[in-house]
Motif scaffolding. Structure first.
Motif, mmCIF file in Angstrom:
data_model
loop_
_atom_site.group_PDB
_atom_site.id
_atom_site.type_symbol
_atom_site.label_atom_id
_atom_site.label_comp_id
_atom_site.label_asym_id
_atom_site.label_seq_id
_atom_site.Cartn_x
_atom_site.Cartn_y
_atom_site.Cartn_z
ATOM 1 N N LEU A 95 41.447 50.211 34.467
ATOM 2 C CA LEU A 95 40.704 49.067 33.945
ATOM 3 C C LEU A 95 41.498 47.769 34.043
ATOM 4 C CD1 LEU A 95 39.252 50.774 30.731
ATOM 5 C CD2 LEU A 95 38.167 50.545 32.983
ATOM 6 N N VAL A 101 42.104 42.329 35.161
ATOM 7 C CA VAL A 101 40.981 43.211 34.837
ATOM 8 C C VAL A 101 40.244 43.576 36.125
ATOM 9 C CG1 VAL A 101 38.803 43.419 33.584
ATOM 10 C CG2 VAL A 101 40.714 42.165 32.569
ATOM 11 N N LEU A 106 35.118 48.341 35.309
ATOM 12 C CA LEU A 106 34.450 48.230 34.005
ATOM 13 C C LEU A 106 32.964 48.552 34.152
ATOM 14 C CD1 LEU A 106 35.917 44.987 32.364
ATOM 15 C CD2 LEU A 106 36.368 47.356 31.723
ATOM 16 N N HIS A 113 33.327 43.659 28.829
ATOM 17 C CA HIS A 113 34.605 42.956 28.689
ATOM 18 C C HIS A 113 34.992 42.872 27.214
ATOM 19 C CE1 HIS A 113 37.615 39.732 29.130
ATOM 20 N NE2 HIS A 113 37.762 40.241 30.344
ATOM 21 N N LEU A 116 36.407 46.187 26.088
ATOM 22 C CA LEU A 116 37.773 46.319 26.589
ATOM 23 C C LEU A 116 38.741 45.525 25.724
ATOM 24 C CD1 LEU A 116 39.840 47.276 28.701
ATOM 25 C CD2 LEU A 116 39.238 45.245 30.040
ATOM 26 N N ILE A 142 40.932 55.326 25.945
ATOM 27 C CA ILE A 142 41.561 54.295 26.762
ATOM 28 C C ILE A 142 43.043 54.298 26.429
ATOM 29 C CG2 ILE A 142 41.760 51.829 27.232
ATOM 30 C CD1 ILE A 142 38.778 51.567 26.692
ATOM 31 N N ARG A 157 37.720 55.036 22.322
ATOM 32 C CA ARG A 157 36.901 53.886 22.668
ATOM 33 C C ARG A 157 36.025 53.508 21.499
ATOM 34 N NH1 ARG A 157 33.283 54.608 27.334
ATOM 35 N NH2 ARG A 157 32.554 52.665 26.507
#
Length: 166
Positions: A95, A101, A106, A113, A116, A142, A157
């Motif tokens: 990612l 990025v 993604l 975004h 993230l 993640i 996540r």
């Protein structure tokens, strides 16, 4: 009759794995209420397909035993074969690398975004530019490395919906 229950149970098991792999996300942790209701309804609707008219204890135990055996066999195949593992579970998705990025990744992972950024903050990193590496693991976590790849944190996540058809 019991062999038929075992076969149907394994077919249903494989169908559900395939359906989740094709239509859902790769992880099922922290289900939302909608996801939980969906899974309960799917299991209820498929129960009859597994046992048919045999609603006896032995019929249910046969279906459950078949599912346990199929799950054990599949987990062993996943462990022993990288190709099977990647087919069923997918591969980790990069990612962020050195603060950059990867927007296409993604999109592929269906992570916004904002999600993230929130996940990175959960790891104690102030902003994306300070991230050396962020990877969506096959289990839905993640992983984030920062401080020149020396500080690793791993959190769940934030967005955990199964997003069927999105």
């Amino acid at each position: 009759m019991l062999v038929s229950i075992a076969i149907r149970s394994v077919v249903v098991y494989l169908f559900v794995i395939l359906a989740i792999r094709l239509f859902g996300k790769k992880e099922l942790t922290q289900l939302s209420v909608v996801d939980l209701v969906f899974i309960l309804l799917i299991s209820n609707s498929l129960q009859a397909a597994m046992v048919g008219s045999n609603i006896t204890l032995i019929g249910g135990l046969t279906a459950a035993g078949s599912l346990f055996i199929a799950n054990w066999l599949l987990k062993n195949l996943i462990y022993k074969s990288k190709r099977i593992s990647e087919t069923i579970q997918g591969s980790p998705i990069l990612l962020v690398y050195k603060g950059k990025v990867f927007h296409k990744h993604l999109e592929k992972a269906q992570i916004s975004h904002e999600e993230l950024e929130a996940a990175i903050r959960e790891h104690g990193v102030k902003n994306i530019e300070a991230v050396d590496l962020a990877v969506l693991e096959v289990d839905g976590n993640i992983s984030v490395l920062s401080s020149n790849f020396t500080k690793k944190t791993r959190k769940r996540r934030l967005h955990k919906s199964l997003s069927f058809g999105n």
